[in-house]
Design a protein around this motif. Structure first.
Motif, PDB file in Angstrom:
ATOM      1  N   LEU A 260       0.838  -1.192   0.000  1.00 17.18           N
ATOM      2  CA  LEU A 260       0.000   0.000   0.000  1.00 17.18           C
ATOM      3  C   LEU A 260       0.877   1.247   0.000  1.00 17.18           C
ATOM      4  O   LEU A 260       1.957   1.258   0.583  1.00 17.18           O
ATOM      5  CB  LEU A 260      -0.894   0.041   1.246  1.00 17.18           C
ATOM      6  N   ARG A 261       0.387   2.308  -0.641  1.00 12.48           N
ATOM      7  CA  ARG A 261       1.064   3.600  -0.571  1.00 12.48           C
ATOM      8  C   ARG A 261       0.023   4.709  -0.450  1.00 12.48           C
ATOM      9  O   ARG A 261      -0.989   4.690  -1.157  1.00 12.48           O
ATOM     10  CB  ARG A 261       1.920   3.854  -1.811  1.00 12.48           C
ATOM     11  N   VAL A 262       0.283   5.635   0.446  1.00 14.18           N
ATOM     12  CA  VAL A 262      -0.548   6.828   0.585  1.00 14.18           C
ATOM     13  C   VAL A 262       0.360   8.047   0.538  1.00 14.18           C
ATOM     14  O   VAL A 262       1.347   8.129   1.281  1.00 14.18           O
ATOM     15  CB  VAL A 262      -1.359   6.818   1.899  1.00 14.18           C
ATOM     16  N   ASP A 263       0.031   8.985  -0.338  1.00 13.85           N
ATOM     17  CA  ASP A 263       0.802  10.224  -0.459  1.00 13.85           C
ATOM     18  C   ASP A 263      -0.129  11.280  -1.016  1.00 13.85           C
ATOM     19  O   ASP A 263      -0.510  11.225  -2.183  1.00 13.85           O
ATOM     20  CB  ASP A 263       2.001  10.019  -1.387  1.00 13.85           C
ATOM     21  N   TRP A 264      -0.514  12.244  -0.169  1.00  9.68           N
ATOM     22  CA  TRP A 264      -1.384  13.305  -0.680  1.00  9.68           C
ATOM     23  C   TRP A 264      -0.803  14.697  -0.461  1.00  9.68           C
ATOM     24  O   TRP A 264      -1.515  15.678  -0.378  1.00  9.68           O
ATOM     25  CB  TRP A 264      -2.818  13.206  -0.161  1.00  9.68           C
ATOM     26  N   THR A 265       0.565  14.758  -0.448  1.00  7.50           N
ATOM     27  CA  THR A 265       1.198  16.073  -0.388  1.00  7.50           C
ATOM     28  C   THR A 265       2.308  16.261  -1.416  1.00  7.50           C
ATOM     29  O   THR A 265       2.778  17.386  -1.601  1.00  7.50           O
ATOM     30  CB  THR A 265       1.792  16.343   1.010  1.00  7.50           C
ATOM     31  N   SER A 266       2.762  15.209  -2.066  1.00  2.57           N
ATOM     32  CA  SER A 266       3.825  15.366  -3.052  1.00  2.57           C
ATOM     33  C   SER A 266       3.285  16.021  -4.322  1.00  2.57           C
ATOM     34  O   SER A 266       2.152  15.754  -4.742  1.00  2.57           O
ATOM     35  CB  SER A 266       4.445  14.009  -3.408  1.00  2.57           C
ATOM     36  N   ALA A 267       4.118  16.860  -4.929  1.00  5.88           N
ATOM     37  CA  ALA A 267       3.717  17.572  -6.142  1.00  5.88           C
ATOM     38  C   ALA A 267       3.825  16.651  -7.352  1.00  5.88           C
ATOM     39  O   ALA A 267       4.917  16.235  -7.731  1.00  5.88           O
ATOM     40  CB  ALA A 267       4.610  18.793  -6.341  1.00  5.88           C
ATOM     41  N   ARG A 268       2.684  16.335  -7.945  1.00  4.69           N
ATOM     42  CA  ARG A 268       2.626  15.484  -9.131  1.00  4.69           C
ATOM     43  C   ARG A 268       1.173  15.407  -9.588  1.00  4.69           C
ATOM     44  O   ARG A 268       0.264  15.638  -8.796  1.00  4.69           O
ATOM     45  CB  ARG A 268       3.155  14.089  -8.852  1.00  4.69           C
ATOM     46  N   PRO A 269       0.951  15.060 -10.842  1.00  2.00           N
ATOM     47  CA  PRO A 269      -0.433  14.812 -11.264  1.00  2.00           C
ATOM     48  C   PRO A 269      -1.008  13.627 -10.486  1.00  2.00           C
ATOM     49  O   PRO A 269      -0.262  12.765 -10.008  1.00  2.00           O
ATOM     50  CB  PRO A 269      -0.293  14.479 -12.760  1.00  2.00           C
ATOM     51  N   PRO A 270      -2.327  13.565 -10.343  1.00  2.00           N
ATOM     52  CA  PRO A 270      -2.921  12.529  -9.493  1.00  2.00           C
ATOM     53  C   PRO A 270      -2.826  11.125 -10.081  1.00  2.00           C
ATOM     54  O   PRO A 270      -2.869  10.925 -11.281  1.00  2.00           O
ATOM     55  CB  PRO A 270      -4.391  12.965  -9.374  1.00  2.00           C
ATOM     56  N   ASN A 271      -2.662  10.172  -9.182  1.00  6.40           N
ATOM     57  CA  ASN A 271      -2.786   8.751  -9.486  1.00  6.40           C
ATOM     58  C   ASN A 271      -3.520   8.129  -8.302  1.00  6.40           C
ATOM     59  O   ASN A 271      -2.986   7.289  -7.589  1.00  6.40           O
ATOM     60  CB  ASN A 271      -1.402   8.118  -9.679  1.00  6.40           C
ATOM     61  N   SER A 272      -4.724   8.620  -8.094  1.00  8.32           N
ATOM     62  CA  SER A 272      -5.439   8.318  -6.855  1.00  8.32           C
ATOM     63  C   SER A 272      -6.089   6.942  -6.850  1.00  8.32           C
ATOM     64  O   SER A 272      -6.609   6.511  -5.822  1.00  8.32           O
ATOM     65  CB  SER A 272      -6.508   9.386  -6.585  1.00  8.32           C
ATOM     66  N   THR A 273      -6.065   6.246  -7.972  1.00 11.50           N
ATOM     67  CA  THR A 273      -6.629   4.895  -8.017  1.00 11.50           C
ATOM     68  C   THR A 273      -5.597   3.941  -8.604  1.00 11.50           C
ATOM     69  O   THR A 273      -5.746   3.424  -9.705  1.00 11.50           O
ATOM     70  CB  THR A 273      -7.926   4.852  -8.839  1.00 11.50           C
ATOM     71  N   HIS A 274      -4.528   3.718  -7.858  1.00  9.14           N
ATOM     72  CA  HIS A 274      -3.472   2.811  -8.292  1.00  9.14           C
ATOM     73  C   HIS A 274      -3.696   1.446  -7.653  1.00  9.14           C
ATOM     74  O   HIS A 274      -3.644   1.310  -6.428  1.00  9.14           O
ATOM     75  CB  HIS A 274      -2.094   3.338  -7.885  1.00  9.14           C
ATOM     76  N   TYR A 275      -3.945   0.429  -8.480  1.00  7.22           N
ATOM     77  CA  TYR A 275      -4.191  -0.915  -7.971  1.00  7.22           C
ATOM     78  C   TYR A 275      -3.552  -1.953  -8.884  1.00  7.22           C
ATOM     79  O   TYR A 275      -3.356  -1.712 -10.076  1.00  7.22           O
ATOM     80  CB  TYR A 275      -5.700  -1.201  -7.873  1.00  7.22           C
ATOM     81  N   ALA A 276      -3.258  -3.109  -8.298  1.00  7.29           N
ATOM     82  CA  ALA A 276      -2.749  -4.239  -9.065  1.00  7.29           C
ATOM     83  C   ALA A 276      -3.158  -5.536  -8.380  1.00  7.29           C
ATOM     84  O   ALA A 276      -3.270  -5.594  -7.147  1.00  7.29           O
ATOM     85  CB  ALA A 276      -1.233  -4.178  -9.202  1.00  7.29           C
ATOM     86  N   VAL A 277      -3.388  -6.550  -9.190  1.00  7.25           N
ATOM     87  CA  VAL A 277      -3.699  -7.889  -8.694  1.00  7.25           C
ATOM     88  C   VAL A 277      -2.838  -8.883  -9.461  1.00  7.25           C
ATOM     89  O   VAL A 277      -2.741  -8.807 -10.694  1.00  7.25           O
ATOM     90  CB  VAL A 277      -5.189  -8.259  -8.902  1.00  7.25           C
ATOM     91  N   GLN A 278      -2.219  -9.810  -8.752  1.00 17.36           N
ATOM     92  CA  GLN A 278      -1.501 -10.907  -9.391  1.00 17.36           C
ATOM     93  C   GLN A 278      -2.030 -12.221  -8.851  1.00 17.36           C
ATOM     94  O   GLN A 278      -2.056 -12.435  -7.634  1.00 17.36           O
ATOM     95  CB  GLN A 278      -0.001 -10.830  -9.119  1.00 17.36           C
ATOM     96  N   GLY A 279      -2.485 -13.060  -9.766  1.00 17.48           N
ATOM     97  CA  GLY A 279      -2.949 -14.378  -9.384  1.00 17.48           C
ATOM     98  C   GLY A 279      -2.264 -15.456 -10.214  1.00 17.48           C
ATOM     99  O   GLY A 279      -1.476 -15.160 -11.114  1.00 17.48           O
ATOM    100  N   THR A 280      -2.571 -16.686  -9.925  1.00 20.30           N
ATOM    101  CA  THR A 280      -1.965 -17.790 -10.669  1.00 20.30           C
ATOM    102  C   THR A 280      -2.527 -17.936 -12.066  1.00 20.30           C
ATOM    103  O   THR A 280      -1.912 -18.574 -12.929  1.00 20.30           O
ATOM    104  CB  THR A 280      -2.167 -19.108  -9.909  1.00 20.30           C
ATOM    105  N   GLU A 281      -3.691 -17.322 -12.328  1.00 19.09           N
ATOM    106  CA  GLU A 281      -4.339 -17.460 -13.634  1.00 19.09           C
ATOM    107  C   GLU A 281      -4.605 -16.125 -14.319  1.00 19.09           C
ATOM    108  O   GLU A 281      -5.205 -16.098 -15.396  1.00 19.09           O
ATOM    109  CB  GLU A 281      -5.668 -18.211 -13.482  1.00 19.09           C
ATOM    110  N   GLY A 282      -4.186 -15.022 -13.711  1.00 16.00           N
ATOM    111  CA  GLY A 282      -4.463 -13.732 -14.327  1.00 16.00           C
ATOM    112  C   GLY A 282      -3.890 -12.590 -13.524  1.00 16.00           C
ATOM    113  O   GLY A 282      -3.377 -12.771 -12.401  1.00 16.00           O
TER     114      GLY A 282
END
Length: 400
Positions: A260-282
């Motif tokens: 998990l990462r939370v950062d709401w003060t660094s100067a950058r365009p938003p990436n407020s919905t960053h997610y990833a899933v890794q499974g054995t089949e997908g």
């Protein structure tokens, strides 16, 4: 959803103002009866727009109003737990903004109060209800990723302008960064991935432990120096306890690893919905910026090379609406008109449906307590140089 409309009060006239249009979509099952805020100036627009809605400056007086069935808690974060508990004890159903609590003691009291009163409580974690988050949840429930082994969740969104008033004084968000050092706003990053491993299901996975690390604090110091000058306290070394980025490593009882990462003060365009899933089949990765496609790869569906190896990602939208969650299939036409991928609409649809149908809402008090407990657990972990801390088992008393 039911014959008798839910009589709703909004607590927090500023944040609550964004739901006016949402409530219009539920005119057949909801009636807004009251708004509460200490700031009379924030109440005036509501009184002008909705002359039949009662305005309160005293929360306790609102709770005494017998014409209120449910409250939407949209006040500053540190008030959520106490106001939710008091509303439940006053006989009101509760929809609370995030996070639900800042201390473990408040989280436990919230759980116990919901269990004791039997009333409906839901945390309004709208990131769980975006179209893509719901689709990934549906895919996980169908086993399309196989056995999930690793996930990521990130809320990375420059909100520096929200930490101060025009005169440079701190808002509650600013006070949060000044007073605490940990993962101070965890539910946007943790909520969706927790649902993807079935944390709300009786046979699902559960959060077991967390270790948290925080970067140095630099962004707000530089921001305040540029905006208000070097004499402002916010421009001085050591003023901000909260580091710019907080990173957590979570392990579940079924040995899924979550970053998990939370950062709401660094100067950058938003990436407020960053997610990833890794499974054995997908696998799944969310878009990094507005307009970029969410991507998936599914072993039994996506193109393969002649030797059977994966060759390319596919846009998630290629499999929609086929793989959309039933909630989106039911409400998507309406929800798509609202922010956060439809989540701003669907949290209310789910809350009102749960009341009408007499069932547990999609983000219940146990989810709310577990996800929100990251606030307190992270402070403890950071103070101990990244020590691994176990999650409380908020369901244990419910199990008998």
């Amino acid at each position: 959803m039911g014959r008798q409309p839910v009589r709703l009060a909004i607590v927090g006239a500023n944040r609550g103002s964004g739901i006016s249009r949402v409530l219009q979509s539920f005119e057949d099952c909801v009636r807004l009866t009251a708004v509460c805020d200490k700031n009379e100036e924030l109440l005036k627009p509501w009184q002008e727009r909705c002359p039949d809605v009662r305005a309160y400056r005293d929360f306790q007086r609102l709770l005494e109003d017998p014409s209120v069935d449910a409250v939407y808690i949209a006040s500053p974060m540190h008030l959520h737990a106490r106001q939710s508990i008091e509303a439940l004890l006053a006989g009101k159903h509760v929809l609370s903004e995030v996070p639900a609590a800042q201390t473990l003691e408040d989280a436990w009291e919230l759980v116990e109060t919901v269990e004791r009163t039997g009333l409906h409580y839901m945390m309004a974690e709208n990131y769980c209800f975006s179209r893509s988050a719901l689709a990934v949840k549906s895919m996980a429930e169908q086993g399309l990723f196989g056995e999930i082994t690793y996930m990521e969740g990130g809320y990375i969104h420059d909100c520096r302008h929200l930490v101060h008033a025009p005169d440079g004084s701190l808002t509650w968000r600013g006070e949060l960064h000044r007073a605490f050092n940990g993962m101070n706003y965890p539910t946007h990053s943790l909520g969706p991935v927790s649902q993807w491993i079935g944390s709300s299901q009786p046979d699902g996975d559960e959060l077991k432990s967390i270790a948290v690390f925080v970067s140095k604090a630099r962004s707000l110091q530089r921001y305040f120096n540029e905006r208000y000058g070097s004499r402002h306290p916010g421009a001085r070394d050591g003023y901000w306890r909260q580091g710019d980025s907080a990173v957590a490593v979570v392990q579940t009882r079924k040995d899924v690893l979550i970053a998990l990462r939370v950062d709401w003060t660094s100067a950058r365009p938003p990436n407020s919905t960053h997610y990833a899933v890794q499974g054995t089949e997908g696998a799944y990765v969310s878009g990094r910026y507005e307009g970029e496609d969410d991507l998936i790869w599914l072993h039994h569906r996506s193109p393969k090379a002649e030797d059977g190896q994966p060759v390319t990602w596919e846009p998630l939208k290629r499999y929609q609406p086929e793989l959309d969650h039933p909630l989106w299939k039911r409400w998507g036409h309406e929800a798509s008109r609202f922010r956060h991928g439809g989540g701003d609409f669907l949290v209310f649809a789910e809350f009102f449906s749960a009341i009408a149908e007499g069932r547990t809402p999609g983000v219940d008090v146990y989810d709310a307590a577990a996800w929100s407990s990251v606030f307190a657990l992270s402070m403890e972990s950071v103070a101990a140089a990244g020590k691994t801390i176990p999650f409380p088992d908020f369901k244990r008393r419910n199990r008998g």
